[in-house]
Design an enzyme around this catalytic site. Structure first.
Site: not given
Ligand code: AQP
Length: 328
Positions: A195, A111, A192
């Site tokens: 959202k 991230k 993966k």
């Protein structure tokens, strides 16, 4: 009865990955465990969020939990920021977390990669996650495979605290589903499904309508072989679709390989889309009934109250163990 805690971030509309890795398990587990399910909004703000959008996402996530079958008579459903004990214990956990172990977390690396400004909260996210879990004397944490590393750190922190101070925390076990532990992106099947993926075609959202689901599955990346066979290494796209199909239709991978033998990817993809729609449609219908109801607020108020009762007791014990505050 053993205790379960798990949380989901209101960082966007849930994907079928969140459903399979998390919510689907919760619905089963609530029948045999004392369950705490949390909307972890304080985790969501570790990356930039739009204020009004975040509020909508919090409410939407609460409605999705309920529409998917979380029963407030069996489980405690609440919002993390409405129980201040989370950030209190989060700070205590930070004080026993080492920079080195936080730096090793792959979610932080993923991230923060390529970002100019990374918040310190994104770095200490796993310490807060440990606090979330440890507050409730949790025995078992049902999560998708991506959270395994964070869970291992939670166990280390609980043991470290217990050894260094007093024996306050239960060391939780992790529960990862056997099939569908990691649903992959439809466009990049080695990554993966998330959202917050910027490419909306990569994820199926739980509120996508049937047409959109069909369209996204039809454009999912596969290969040119035309054979429906499970082979993660060489056929990651087809294998991911097989995993999704298996979870949503209840058939095994072997049964599905036989079912689609000699048929092309067109039939297979239609089968995958139908299986998803069959499960999501009734959830979506219930979702729209619940979303704006006063009952939703009542459930969340009661949930915060019930969670606080347990969490505040743990905070008192943890403060005493660390020597914080005064003796009362
Ligand atoms: N692709 C996935 N397959 C299986 N399980 C998954 N989970 C997430 N993605 C998959 C599980 O969903 C739960 C909630 O996750 P989260 O919201 O706390 O954060 P996350 O793991 O970072 O999920 P996302 O969708 O990738 O969110 P963003 O994009 O905001 O980072 C967890 O149990 C997780 O394992």
């Amino acid at each position: 009865m053993s205790t379960i805690f798990s949380g989901i971030q209101p960082s966007g509309t849930l994907t079928i990955g969140n459903y399979v890795g998390a919510i689907r398990q919760f619905v089963e587990l609530q029948n045999s465990h004392n369950c705490f399910f949390c909307i972890v909004d304080e985790h969501a703000v570790t990356v930039p969020q739009e204020r009004l959008k975040l509020r909508d996402n919090i409410r939407s996530l609460a409605a999705i939990y309920l529409a998917s079958g979380i029963d407030p008579n069996k489980s405690t459903l609440f919002i993390q920021s409405e129980v201040p004990a989370h950030t209190q214990l989060g700070w205590m956990m930070q004080s026993i977390s080492y920079m080195g172990e936080l730096e090793r977390m792959t979610q932080f690396k993923d991230k923060s990669e390529g970002k100019e400004a990374v918040s310190s909260a994104l770095f200490t996210y796993p310490s807060l996650m440990a606090a979330d879990i440890l507050l409730y004397n949790t025995d078992l944490v049902p999560v998708g495979d991506d959270q395994k590393q964070h869970l291992e750190l939670t166990r280390d922190l609980a043991q470290r605290f217990n050894n260094r101070f007093l024996d306050v925390f239960t060391v939780p076990e992790i529960s990862i589903p056997k099939v569908g532990a990691r649903i992959m992106s439809l466009q990049e099947p080695t990554k993966k499904m998330s959202k917050s993926d910027e490419n909306a075609k990569a994820s199926i959202f739980m509120l996508d309508d049937p047409k959109k689901i069909e369209k996204k599955i039809k454009s999912a990346v596969t290969d040119s072989e035309g054979i429906v066979k499970y082979d993660k290494e060489n056929k990651p796209g087809v294998s991911n679709l097989l995993d999704i199909h298996a979870v949503f239709s209840g058939e095994t991978i072997e049964e599905l390989e036989r079912k689609y033998e000699g048929k092309g990817y067109g039939d297979f993809k239609q089968g995958v889309a139908d299986a998803i729609i069959n499960v999501l449609k009734p959830i979506q219908d219930r979702y729209y009934e619940i979303l704006d109801s006063a009952l939703l607020d009542q459930i969340l108020d009661q949930g915060a109250e019930k969670a606080s009762l347990v969490a505040n007791k743990t905070i008192q014990k943890a403060k005493k163990a660390m020597g914080l505050g005064r003796v009362k």
